[in-house]
Design a protein around this motif. Structure first.
Motif, mmCIF file in Angstrom:
data_model
loop_
_atom_site.group_PDB
_atom_site.id
_atom_site.type_symbol
_atom_site.label_atom_id
_atom_site.label_comp_id
_atom_site.label_asym_id
_atom_site.label_seq_id
_atom_site.Cartn_x
_atom_site.Cartn_y
_atom_site.Cartn_z
ATOM 1 N N TYR A 236 -47.384 18.996 12.586
ATOM 2 C CA TYR A 236 -47.128 20.385 13.004
ATOM 3 C C TYR A 236 -46.853 20.450 14.505
ATOM 4 N N LYS B 225 -45.503 18.160 16.420
ATOM 5 C CA LYS B 225 -44.158 17.632 16.707
ATOM 6 C C LYS B 225 -43.065 18.604 16.262
ATOM 7 N N GLU B 226 -43.215 19.176 15.071
ATOM 8 C CA GLU B 226 -42.174 20.056 14.523
ATOM 9 C C GLU B 226 -42.074 21.392 15.263
ATOM 10 N N ASN B 227 -43.185 21.844 15.874
ATOM 11 C CA ASN B 227 -43.199 23.168 16.500
ATOM 12 C C ASN B 227 -43.356 23.138 18.019
#
Length: 410
Positions: A73, A75-77
């Motif tokens: 989460y 890394k993705e956000n």
């Protein structure tokens, strides 16, 4: 006309555990508070992570699977900061920082950061700096680059001494220096307190953000900083107040909080001395907060820790204008009626009735609701203390009717 500057909040996620000592309901209350702390510090909570475990993982606080979920989460956000609700050990903080590759804070670190932002005077800044260094000392491994600007490099390192040992010595020296500085200021403040004469001392105490400073402004006609954020007030403000014909000293103190870092209790010793030396405590409670009973328990525990729990106390239930009990449907057989459905009148009949009418008052500091009753109650309590202390001159403060008091003030 200049456009209002928009505040850029850091993206943050918060993490907490459901354990044998902390059920899901209690964790959610703590995470609500942690989210408010994050907002106060300049962050925006975009996600909460919780996990049910018997006890925290000694290496990473959360389990492996949950950690992978958090890492993905982050890394993705493009998350800036991950904040854990409990204090992390030095090893946990080091491991998490390496694995998540972003800022990792715990509740203690977050509170210290807010205190650092809020400290206005040299004394408050010194107190906060001491608490920060005490927190930092056991966490120096792998963090030496934070201090290299302070070190100066050449001539500072002894033969065979490693980088981390040097930094530990620097931090210990700094802690000693700050303690000496605080001791000097403590002596100065003790002299100031002794010079205030024989006036009765009244201290406002309570959980953070319950309206102490608003109340201080309303009673003392002073301009103490007020904001709907946690720890808006750090420095103790003392004002001479006169109700009817009776003068006394009123002090506003730093707000308490659950899981208050021990470093702060120690470094804010002088601020707490205002409470220790008070003759009367006004324990301010935000009755509109769903968890105000636990706030009361937290404040009482800290008062006990500083040996001030036996002082005369008036419970001031503030923010009655904002109190809204949840609706209860008597026909809904699946829902049990609990304290969250109580009206204020019903609350008064609970344990509050045992405290006694003379020791409780329900007000709204912003709306000035029941404010004259509050002033009268404080006046009577202060007058009683004054008469007991100085029985020979109680004729100076006779009982007045409201009309006589107004004429006297004019």
């Amino acid at each position: 006309m200049l456009e209002k500057e928009t505040i850029k909040y850091e993206k943050a996620i918060i993490v907490g555990l459901i354990t044998q000592q902390q059920n899901e309901e209690k964790l959610n209350e703590y995470l609500d508070e942690l989210a408010f702390l994050t907002y106060t510090a300049g962050g925006e909570v975009i996600k909460r992570f919780t996990q049910k475990v018997d006890k925290p993982n000694p290496k990473t606080f959360v389990g492996t699977g949950k950690l992978e979920e958090i890492e993905l989460y982050v890394k993705e956000n493009a998350v800036d900061t991950v904040i854990f609700d409990d204090e992390l050990s030095p090893a946990q903080q080091k491991n998490l920082s390496k694995l998540l590759d972003c800022k990792v804070l715990d509740r203690t670190n977050l509170i210290l950061d807010i205190f650092a932002q809020r400290a206005q005077t040299s004394y408050a800044r010194t107190q906060v700096e001491l608490a920060q260094f005490q927190y930092l000392l056991p966490r120096l491994t792998g963090m030496w680059t934070h201090l290299e600007r302070q070190r100066g490099g050449i001539g500072m390192r002894g033969p065979g001494e490693t980088e981390i040992e040097t930094d530990r010595r620097i931090v210990r020296d700094r802690i000693s220096l700050l303690k000496e500085k605080l001791q000097t200021i403590d002596k100065q403040m003790a002299v100031q307190r002794s010079n205030r004469g024989a006036l009765v001392r009244v201290a406002l105490v309570g959980y953070t953000n319950v309206g102490k400073s608003t109340l201080m402004n309303a009673i003392g006609k002073s301009e103490v900083f007020v904001e709907n954020k946690l720890f808006a007030t750090l420095d103790t403000t003392v004002r001479k107040v006169v109700i009817k014909n009776l003068p006394f000293l009123l002090s506003d103190t730093v707000g308490f909080i659950r899981k208050l870092p021990t470093q702060l209790v120690e470094s804010f010793k002088s601020t707490l001395d205002e409470v220790r030396e008070a003759d009367l405590l006004l324990h301010v409670v935000d009755i509109s907060h769903h968890d105000f009973e636990e706030h009361i328990a937290s404040v009482n525990q800290i008062l006990k820790d500083i040996k001030s729990d036996d002082k005369p106390t008036i419970m001031v239930f503030n923010k009655i204008d904002a109190y809204k009990p949840e609706n209860f449907d008597a026909e809904d057989l699946t829902t049990e009626r609990t304290t969250k459905h109580y009206s204020i009148e019903e609350w008064k009949k609970t344990w509050m009735s045992k405290v006694g009418e003379n020791n409780t008052i329900f007000i709204s500091a912003t709306e000035k609701e029941n404010f004259e009753e509050f002033r009268q109650k404080v006046y009577e309590a202060v007058r009683q203390i004054h008469i007991m202390r100085f029985p020979y001159n109680n004729f100076l403060y006779p009982e007045y009717t409201e009309n006589e008091a107004e004429e006297n003030e004019e």
